[in-house]
Design a protein around this motif. Sequence first.
Motif, short mmCIF file in Angstrom:
data_model
loop_
_atom_site.label_atom_id
_atom_site.label_comp_id
_atom_site.label_asym_id
_atom_site.label_seq_id
_atom_site.Cartn_x
_atom_site.Cartn_y
_atom_site.Cartn_z
N GLU A 157 0.84 -1.19 0.00
CA GLU A 157 0.00 0.00 0.00
C GLU A 157 0.88 1.25 0.00
N VAL A 158 0.40 2.31 -0.63
CA VAL A 158 1.08 3.60 -0.58
C VAL A 158 0.16 4.57 0.14
N VAL A 159 0.65 5.16 1.20
CA VAL A 159 -0.18 6.11 1.96
C VAL A 159 0.52 7.46 1.94
N LEU A 160 -0.10 8.41 1.26
CA LEU A 160 0.50 9.74 1.18
C LEU A 160 0.17 10.54 2.44
N ARG A 161 0.97 11.59 2.66
CA ARG A 161 0.71 12.43 3.83
C ARG A 161 -0.54 13.28 3.61
N ALA A 162 -1.19 13.64 4.68
CA ALA A 162 -2.41 14.45 4.57
C ALA A 162 -2.07 15.94 4.56
N ALA A 163 -0.88 16.31 5.02
CA ALA A 163 -0.56 17.74 5.14
C ALA A 163 0.93 17.95 4.93
N PRO A 164 1.32 19.17 4.52
CA PRO A 164 2.75 19.44 4.31
C PRO A 164 3.51 19.48 5.63
N LYS A 165 4.86 19.34 5.51
CA LYS A 165 5.70 19.39 6.71
C LYS A 165 6.84 20.37 6.46
N PRO A 166 7.39 20.97 7.49
CA PRO A 166 8.56 21.83 7.28
C PRO A 166 9.75 20.98 6.82
N CYS A 167 10.50 21.48 5.85
CA CYS A 167 11.66 20.74 5.35
C CYS A 167 12.74 20.67 6.44
N PRO A 168 13.23 19.48 6.77
CA PRO A 168 14.28 19.39 7.79
C PRO A 168 15.70 19.34 7.20
N TYR A 169 15.83 19.42 5.86
CA TYR A 169 17.12 19.11 5.24
C TYR A 169 17.93 20.36 4.83
N GLY A 170 19.23 20.19 4.80
CA GLY A 170 20.14 21.30 4.49
C GLY A 170 20.40 21.46 3.01
#
Length: 304
Positions: free
Chosen positions: A267-280
């Motif tokens: 199964e593929v479950v996408l996120r329901a909402a955006p998230k702050p980017c944690p990457y540099g």
Amino acid sequence: MKLAGPRSLPKAAFRYAVRKPMIEWQVCGVCNYDCTYCIQSKKSREGHPSPEETETFLKFFRGLPGAWEVKCSGGEPFAFRGFTRRIVPSLIDETPHTISTLTNLSAPLPVLLEFAERTQGRLGIVSASLHLEWTTPEEFVEKAVALREAMDPKARLVVNEVLVPDRLEEVARARALVEAAGLRWFPQVLKTKHGRFDYTPADRARVEALTGSDPSPREANLAPSYQGRLCWTGVEYFVMTQRGEVWSCRTARRHGQGFLGNALTGEVVLRAAPKPCPYGICPCTTPANRGMIEGVGLGAREEA
Ligand code: SF4
Ligand code: SF4
């Protein structure tokens, strides 16, 4: 196999959204080139889906709610016969999705022209990567012009080129040829497994001369950082490997994070909402240019 997630948002949210839902699908690992600066390890540049796996992928795409842009990359997608023989016809005839591709343009011209014909009205972007270790700019430009003339007039063809250290004069010459032919040229700084390549001071000046000092994500890929900004990858964008693994974005995958499931085995479950980017580092301009990142590219227009 099932996909869950953002499609449950109210329709109006999509009607007015600037974001363009997109999947970057690594159709196959196999590549007919072996560029010294390739960021993909040799081990990962092998293989392609079996006929049975190909059918499972196609079922996944048929089951996706709405119309997505499916950007097919590799390896080299045209080096896998199943791409032109089965995948392209099926996506066109059996789904509402748009096809884009990232290719080194090494396929014989008749194959490229057939692709142009088959994707009329349904083609997004052809990102054609020029690799001077394997072709001449003259040969490449001739092919790119022929393809652009044959393909859907509403689609775009962009020539990508890595700013290869110690070869920047050759790169500048190739750029001149590309632009003289009326094609768009898009420079990319060299990336390594750990981030951006550290150019010598002399090369840094040449790189800036080629990219401009403050290019937008549509003008050059400088692999910037968008740390802290809201990012919709994993919601309306994801990357999928030839083995069916689905990740929110390339950087997340590199960190072993953002795994969303497997299109081949589960199964593929996408996120329901955006998230702050944690990457540099954000090594690929595609999410920015599809409006996935707050305040960047198409996402910037949304805020205006
Ligand atoms: S064409 Fe692309 S995938 Fe193939 S070796 Fe070169 S950089 Fe790697
Ligand atoms: S901003 Fe770039 S690196 Fe960060 S989560 Fe989004 S796509 Fe990934």
